[in-house]
Design a protein around this motif. Structure first.
Motif, PDB file in Angstrom:
ATOM      1  N   TYR A  55      26.295  57.071  -6.801  1.00 43.38           N
ATOM      2  CA  TYR A  55      26.473  58.593  -7.134  1.00 43.38           C
ATOM      3  C   TYR A  55      26.729  58.668  -8.645  1.00 43.38           C
ATOM      4  CZ  TYR A  55      28.123  63.345  -7.931  1.00 43.38           C
ATOM      5  OH  TYR A  55      28.413  64.499  -8.318  1.00 43.38           O
ATOM      6  N   GLY A  56      27.265  57.708  -9.303  1.00 43.40           N
ATOM      7  CA  GLY A  56      27.871  57.627 -10.735  1.00 43.40           C
ATOM      8  C   GLY A  56      29.048  58.236 -10.519  1.00 43.40           C
ATOM      9  N   ARG A  57      29.783  58.623 -11.814  1.00 38.92           N
ATOM     10  CA  ARG A  57      31.190  58.957 -11.996  1.00 38.92           C
ATOM     11  C   ARG A  57      31.215  60.329 -11.354  1.00 38.92           C
ATOM     12  NH1 ARG A  57      35.976  57.537 -14.375  1.00 38.92           N
ATOM     13  NH2 ARG A  57      37.126  59.072 -15.219  1.00 38.92           N
ATOM     14  N   LEU A  58      32.152  60.596 -10.396  1.00 39.50           N
ATOM     15  CA  LEU A  58      32.743  61.796  -9.680  1.00 39.50           C
ATOM     16  C   LEU A  58      33.779  62.618 -10.677  1.00 39.50           C
ATOM     17  CD1 LEU A  58      33.595  62.031  -6.169  1.00 39.50           C
ATOM     18  CD2 LEU A  58      34.492  63.871  -7.897  1.00 39.50           C
ATOM     19  N   GLU A  59      32.970  63.427 -11.281  1.00 37.27           N
ATOM     20  CA  GLU A  59      33.780  64.195 -12.403  1.00 37.27           C
ATOM     21  C   GLU A  59      34.470  65.521 -11.923  1.00 37.27           C
ATOM     22  OE1 GLU A  59      33.958  62.946 -15.349  1.00 37.27           O
ATOM     23  OE2 GLU A  59      32.438  61.733 -15.637  1.00 37.27           O
ATOM     24  N   ALA A  60      35.230  66.034 -13.147  1.00 32.89           N
ATOM     25  CA  ALA A  60      35.929  67.275 -12.507  1.00 32.89           C
ATOM     26  C   ALA A  60      35.005  68.345 -12.525  1.00 32.89           C
ATOM     27  CB  ALA A  60      36.737  67.488 -13.868  1.00 32.89           C
ATOM     28  N   SER A  61      33.872  68.187 -12.976  1.00 32.35           N
ATOM     29  CA  SER A  61      33.040  69.482 -12.619  1.00 32.35           C
ATOM     30  C   SER A  61      32.399  69.812 -11.201  1.00 32.35           C
ATOM     31  CB  SER A  61      31.569  69.285 -13.751  1.00 32.35           C
ATOM     32  OG  SER A  61      31.015  67.843 -13.267  1.00 32.35           O
ATOM     33  N   LEU A  62      32.342  68.367 -10.668  1.00 26.52           N
ATOM     34  CA  LEU A  62      32.081  68.554  -9.080  1.00 26.52           C
ATOM     35  C   LEU A  62      33.335  68.954  -8.491  1.00 26.52           C
ATOM     36  CD1 LEU A  62      30.209  68.223  -6.808  1.00 26.52           C
ATOM     37  CD2 LEU A  62      31.083  65.719  -6.573  1.00 26.52           C
ATOM     38  N   LEU A  63      34.480  68.585  -8.743  1.00 31.53           N
ATOM     39  CA  LEU A  63      35.625  68.945  -8.015  1.00 31.53           C
ATOM     40  C   LEU A  63      35.844  70.646  -8.233  1.00 31.53           C
ATOM     41  CD1 LEU A  63      38.222  66.004  -8.827  1.00 31.53           C
ATOM     42  CD2 LEU A  63      36.698  66.350  -6.476  1.00 31.53           C
ATOM     43  N   ASP A  64      35.542  71.131  -9.368  1.00 34.54           N
ATOM     44  CA  ASP A  64      35.486  72.339  -9.573  1.00 34.54           C
ATOM     45  C   ASP A  64      34.838  73.167  -8.485  1.00 34.54           C
ATOM     46  OD1 ASP A  64      37.073  72.131 -11.886  1.00 34.54           O
ATOM     47  OD2 ASP A  64      35.152  72.418 -13.216  1.00 34.54           O
ATOM     48  N   ARG A  65      33.615  72.629  -8.005  1.00 36.05           N
ATOM     49  CA  ARG A  65      32.856  73.320  -7.024  1.00 36.05           C
ATOM     50  C   ARG A  65      33.671  73.190  -5.571  1.00 36.05           C
ATOM     51  NH1 ARG A  65      27.895  73.930  -9.274  1.00 36.05           N
ATOM     52  NH2 ARG A  65      27.888  75.745  -8.019  1.00 36.05           N
ATOM     53  N   LEU A  66      34.555  72.195  -5.256  1.00 33.32           N
ATOM     54  CA  LEU A  66      35.101  71.738  -4.144  1.00 33.32           C
ATOM     55  C   LEU A  66      36.498  72.436  -4.109  1.00 33.32           C
ATOM     56  CD1 LEU A  66      33.586  68.316  -3.854  1.00 33.32           C
ATOM     57  CD2 LEU A  66      32.531  70.301  -3.148  1.00 33.32           C
ATOM     58  N   PRO A  67      36.991  73.515  -4.165  1.00 26.68           N
ATOM     59  CA  PRO A  67      38.475  74.093  -4.170  1.00 26.68           C
ATOM     60  C   PRO A  67      39.265  73.635  -3.025  1.00 26.68           C
ATOM     61  CG  PRO A  67      36.887  75.727  -3.768  1.00 26.68           C
ATOM     62  CD  PRO A  67      36.075  74.659  -4.195  1.00 26.68           C
ATOM     63  N   LYS A  68      38.673  73.134  -2.063  1.00 24.26           N
ATOM     64  CA  LYS A  68      39.469  72.937  -0.707  1.00 24.26           C
ATOM     65  C   LYS A  68      39.549  71.501  -0.742  1.00 24.26           C
ATOM     66  CE  LYS A  68      39.569  76.965   1.943  1.00 24.26           C
ATOM     67  NZ  LYS A  68      38.448  77.795   2.308  1.00 24.26           N
ATOM     68  N   ALA A  69      38.846  70.575  -1.521  1.00 21.29           N
ATOM     69  CA  ALA A  69      38.958  69.137  -1.510  1.00 21.29           C
ATOM     70  C   ALA A  69      40.397  68.458  -1.201  1.00 21.29           C
ATOM     71  CB  ALA A  69      38.277  68.376  -2.267  1.00 21.29           C
ATOM     72  N   GLU A  70      40.653  67.669  -0.274  1.00 19.97           N
ATOM     73  CA  GLU A  70      41.910  67.209  -0.181  1.00 19.97           C
ATOM     74  C   GLU A  70      41.933  65.675  -0.466  1.00 19.97           C
ATOM     75  OE1 GLU A  70      43.276  68.093   3.834  1.00 19.97           O
ATOM     76  OE2 GLU A  70      42.340  70.153   3.651  1.00 19.97           O
ATOM     77  N   ILE A  71      40.680  65.013  -0.173  1.00 21.84           N
ATOM     78  CA  ILE A  71      40.455  63.489  -0.150  1.00 21.84           C
ATOM     79  C   ILE A  71      39.372  63.047  -0.727  1.00 21.84           C
ATOM     80  CG2 ILE A  71      39.953  63.535   2.317  1.00 21.84           C
ATOM     81  CD1 ILE A  71      41.374  60.671   2.249  1.00 21.84           C
TER      82      ILE A  71
END
Ligand code: NAP
Ligand code: 8YV
Length: 323
Positions: A55-71
């Protein structure tokens, strides 16, 4: 009860996809033609992420789209593809796949070392090209009576050292800290280890703290009979300095499994006949990749069973709050 939504960023092996499909509702990011629209729709429901270097580097910009991510469950022991500090600040646990690949990677490191010293790929090409009919293959370098420096004496570094013990070589190591329970000589500086070694085997993590640890100075210290084996990450070696050192005879040769900008390998390296180049295959057997894939799935399953992560990384230790 609704099933937990998991996002997979890039294709993974069937063993992972099947296990996650069975336990969760699995969303495949790479299959989406409009990822932004997809993330807008599904992102707010995602609680777990399975990712890999594909996938390449998992950046903050993706996490911004996943507010309920836990793991975030990442494929591979090296997790420089995930910003684990950023994940930690968001309360997201990151897991990797340590331990299950140590022997496979150590086997490959030894294979690459012998292939580089004894020119095994070059000898194979020599025979196929019909050159043996005209003259014997030239004599090679050797592992006999060599001093081997291990850069990063961790799980895999120790598995490499165990194998090297059978070759009757002298072993020393470099890391940030001296280890009280090992008998090998410790060198607090990389240049010190390089000066004391004929062969350097690099098996540290990637990332900022090891970037260009092997630089022009370290290569010069390794010397004109020196051999560099890199099975860590491309970023640990200054690739341009290495190319210069190989061209000028500052070191003898190198065996590489990893590169700065994979899968692109500089043409200058490819053009060097005395270097052995592998396409990042150190853990790449069916057996070991399946074990790594199982651990990716098991981390997510354990977390959402409320049992915590199996193998959290140091930046996000488990604090007893599993989903
Ligand atoms: P590990 O058990 O965590 O060992 C890492 C070692 O590196 C430790 O001994 C550590 O010692 C040392 N280290 C860490 N940061 C350092 C620094 N800044 N300078 C010098 N030494 C440093 O990890 P592992 O399971 O053996 O895996 C090591 C790495 O191998 C992975 O992170 C990955 O990048 C790479 N790898 C590559 C492949 C491949 O396919 N080619 C496969 C598997 C792994 P100190 O803490 O004392 O510094
Ligand atoms: C994997 C690796 O091939 O574990 C690691 O750190 O480099 C390899 O085992 C790689 O992570 C695949 O994504």
């Amino acid at each position: 009860m609704s099933r937990t939504d998991i996002l997979m960023t890039a294709p993974m092996m069937p063993i992972v996809i099947e296990a996650l499909d069975k336990a969760f509702t699995l969303h495949r990011l790479w299959e989406q033609s409009d990822q932004a629209a997809f993330l807008k729709d599904v992102g707010p429901r995602i609680r777990g992420i399975a990712t890999s270097t594909l996938y390449g580097r998992l950046e903050a910009s993706l996490l911004d789209r996943l507010p309920k991510a836990e793991i975030i469950s990442s494929f591979g022991v090296g997790y420089d593809n995930v910003d684990a500090v950023e994940a930690g600040t968001r309360g997201i646990v990151v897991t990797n796949t340590p331990g299950v690949l140590d022997d496979e990677v150590a086997d490959l490191a030894i294979g690459l070392l012998l292939a580089t010293l004894r020119k095994i790929p070059q000898a194979d090409r020599y025979l196929r090209e019909g050159k043996w009919l005209k003259a014997p293959f030239p004599l090679s370098a050797t592992l006999r009576e060599k001093k081997v420096g291990i850069v990063g004496l961790g799980r895999i570094g120790k598995a490499i050292a165990r194998r090297l013990a059978g070759f009757d070589v002298r072993i020393a190591y470099h890391g940030r800290t001296q280890q009280d329970d090992v008998a090998f000589t410790y060198h607090p500086t990389i240049v010190g280890l390089a000066e004391a070694s004929d062969i350097l085997i690099v098996i540290t993590p990637g990332g900022a703290s090891t970037k260009h640890l092997i630089n022009a100075e370290a290569l010069k210290a390794l010397g004109s009979n020196g051999v560099l084996i890199n099975v860590a990450r491309g970023s640990v070696v200054d690739e341009q300095a290495l190319i210069e050192a190989l061209k000028s005879g500052t070191i003898l040769s190198a065996g590489l499994d990893v590169y700065d900008d994979e899968p692109r390998v500089p043409q200058e390296l490819i053009d060097l006949e005395h270097v052995v180049l592998l396409p990042h295959i150190a853990s790449g057997s069916v057996h070991t990749r399946n074990a790594m894939g199982k651990l990716v799935a098991d981390n997510l399953i354990s977390w959402f069973d409320g049992k915590g992560p199996l193998t959290p990384v140091a930046e996000t230790p488990y604090t007893g709050r599993a989903g």
